[in-house]
Scaffold this motif. Structure first.
Motif, mmCIF file in Angstrom:
data_model
loop_
_atom_site.group_PDB
_atom_site.id
_atom_site.type_symbol
_atom_site.label_atom_id
_atom_site.label_comp_id
_atom_site.label_asym_id
_atom_site.label_seq_id
_atom_site.Cartn_x
_atom_site.Cartn_y
_atom_site.Cartn_z
ATOM 1 N N LYS A 42 0.828 -1.208 0.000
ATOM 2 C CA LYS A 42 0.000 0.000 0.000
ATOM 3 C C LYS A 42 0.867 1.264 0.000
ATOM 4 O O LYS A 42 0.684 2.145 -0.826
ATOM 5 N N SER A 43 1.786 1.340 0.953
ATOM 6 C CA SER A 43 2.606 2.561 1.060
ATOM 7 C C SER A 43 3.484 2.736 -0.173
ATOM 8 O O SER A 43 3.694 3.861 -0.641
ATOM 9 N N THR A 44 3.997 1.628 -0.692
ATOM 10 C CA THR A 44 4.846 1.711 -1.887
ATOM 11 C C THR A 44 4.046 2.282 -3.056
ATOM 12 O O THR A 44 4.537 3.135 -3.804
ATOM 13 N N SER A 82 2.092 10.981 5.344
ATOM 14 C CA SER A 82 2.808 9.706 5.285
ATOM 15 C C SER A 82 2.517 8.859 6.513
ATOM 16 O O SER A 82 2.006 9.347 7.521
ATOM 17 N N GLN A 83 2.860 7.581 6.398
ATOM 18 C CA GLN A 83 2.499 6.633 7.461
ATOM 19 C C GLN A 83 3.239 6.945 8.757
ATOM 20 O O GLN A 83 2.668 6.849 9.832
ATOM 21 N N ARG A 84 4.497 7.307 8.661
ATOM 22 C CA ARG A 84 5.261 7.483 9.898
ATOM 23 C C ARG A 84 5.530 8.937 10.209
ATOM 24 O O ARG A 84 5.141 9.461 11.231
ATOM 25 N N LEU A 158 -3.641 9.719 2.141
ATOM 26 C CA LEU A 158 -3.515 9.565 3.590
ATOM 27 C C LEU A 158 -3.118 8.130 3.892
ATOM 28 O O LEU A 158 -3.889 7.197 3.665
ATOM 29 N N ASP A 159 -1.894 7.951 4.389
ATOM 30 C CA ASP A 159 -1.385 6.601 4.615
ATOM 31 C C ASP A 159 -1.523 6.246 6.094
ATOM 32 O O ASP A 159 -0.768 6.742 6.925
ATOM 33 N N GLU A 160 -2.496 5.448 6.413
ATOM 34 C CA GLU A 160 -2.824 5.054 7.792
ATOM 35 C C GLU A 160 -2.938 6.262 8.713
ATOM 36 O O GLU A 160 -2.238 6.354 9.722
ATOM 37 N N PRO A 161 -3.847 7.175 8.393
ATOM 38 C CA PRO A 161 -3.914 8.411 9.173
ATOM 39 C C PRO A 161 -4.430 8.203 10.594
ATOM 40 O O PRO A 161 -4.199 9.048 11.443
HETATM 41 MG MG LIG Z 1 2.225 1.092 4.794
#
Ligand SMILES: [Mg+2]
Ligand SMILES: Nc1ncnc2c1ncn2[C@@H]1O[C@H](COP(=O)(O)OP(=O)(O)OP(=O)(O)O)[C@@H](O)[C@H]1O
Length: 307
Positions: A42-44, A82-84, A158-161
């Protein structure tokens, strides 16, 4: 109109294929959910769509701009959480907003207007001088969203917001996503909370880099239309599952808190009364039992199994 058009998008890291020929479109104003296990890709995918990572092959256009040919053009047209990493921990709320405003090149009047909007949207009025690191989870995520949309981008990733955010704050966050979508903004969002996925207009389930299913929640649930699902409330769900798994009529089981879902085999009907008797005879008291519509969890497990 499509805001995002993805065709055969692929990314390799050495021999490993992280994203494997993904093809899908996202309509303007749509809330498009990206579901998949850890490491699904997903993030990629999101990083490629944001112009941050070069695709190995395939194409993607975001807001009409090709991500391989003009990654900088893509970056100008989107918002990305981003996720992190998405905030500067040591900066205050106000400094974060001003910093992102600077990155996006907003002039003073525009920045002031948007700053007021973000503070109000995120419920952060009065906390302007609090350091980002000292904000509770829900406020942090809303500030991060605010910073990602400061420049009013038409497309937002939105990556895992809502990872690690309490249920009330999560609901509030999704109200903001609904508002964005209602105002015409396209939102591509990943989550591991399947209750949140119900907010999405359409969902893509990614499995090992591949598109395993795509559709509205109703369409996805239709995949299980030929099977009956029985929900069982039992004080000992683990033992209930063990018994159910041994019954020839039961295809598979899954547990959600204290309830167990048993997917019955299409070709072997069993009345719920009979199922209940067998559980009780097996030493598992049943507080309630009855047929239910498939949940997204049921679909998710089904898709993962098929893939
Ligand atoms: Mg991810
Ligand atoms: N820069 C990299 N180099 C090598 N492998 C990578 C790199 N980035 C990601 N991967 C691998 O690609 C796969 C997909 O990772 P990705 O972060 O896209 O998954 P994800 O679906 O976002 O997972 P999660 O739900 O945990 O966030 C993983 O196996 C990951 O280890």
């Amino acid at each position: 109109m499509n805001a995002i058009v993805v065709s055969d998008l692929t990314r390799r890291f050495g021999q490993f294929v992280a994203v494997d020929h993904l093809t899908f479109d996202v309509r303007q104003g749509e809330i498009f959910g990206f579901l998949g296990a850890n490491g699904a890709g997903k993030s990629t995918t999101i990083r490629m769509l944001c112009g941050l990572l070069k695709p190995t092959s395939g194409t993607a256009s975001v807001g009409g701009v090709d991500v391989s040919r003009d990654p900088e053009g893509v970056k100008r047209r989107i918002g990305y959480m981003s996720q992190r990493f998405s905030l500067y921990e040591r900066l205050t709320v106000d400094q974060n907003i001003r910093f992102f405003g600077g990155i996006y090149g907003l002039d003073q009047a525009h920045l002031n207007r948007r700053r007021r909007f973000v503070l109000e949207m995120a419920g952060l009025e009065g906390r302007e001088r609090t350091r980002a690191s000292e904000l509770a989870g829900g406020w942090r995520q809303r500030l991060a969203l605010g910073c990602a949309i400061l420049h009013e981008p038409p497309i937002v990733f939105l990556d895992e917001p809502t990872g690690g955010v309490d249920p009330l704050s999560r609901r509030r966050f999704w109200d903001l996503i609904d508002q964005l979508s209602a105002s015409g903004v396209t939102v591509l969002v990943t989550t591991h909370y399947l209750d949140e996925a119900e907010h999405c207009h359409r969902i893509a389930i990614i499995h090992a880099g591949r598109l395993a299913a795509l559709g509205s929640t109703d369409e996805l649930k239709h995949m299980l239309a030929d099977r009956s699902i029985v929900e069982i409330h039992a004080s000992n769900p683990v033992e209930a599952m063990r018994l159910l798994d041994r019954m020839p009529e039961v295809e598979k089981t899954s547990v959600f808190g204290t309830t167990v879902h048993a997917v019955l085999r299409a070709d072997r009907a069993i009345p719920t009364d009979a199922l209940k008797s067998r559980l009780v005879d097996g030493g598992v008291p049943v507080a309630g039992i009855g047929p239910v519509q498939p949940s997204l969890e049921d679909v998710f497990l089904e898709v993962a199994e098929r893939a």
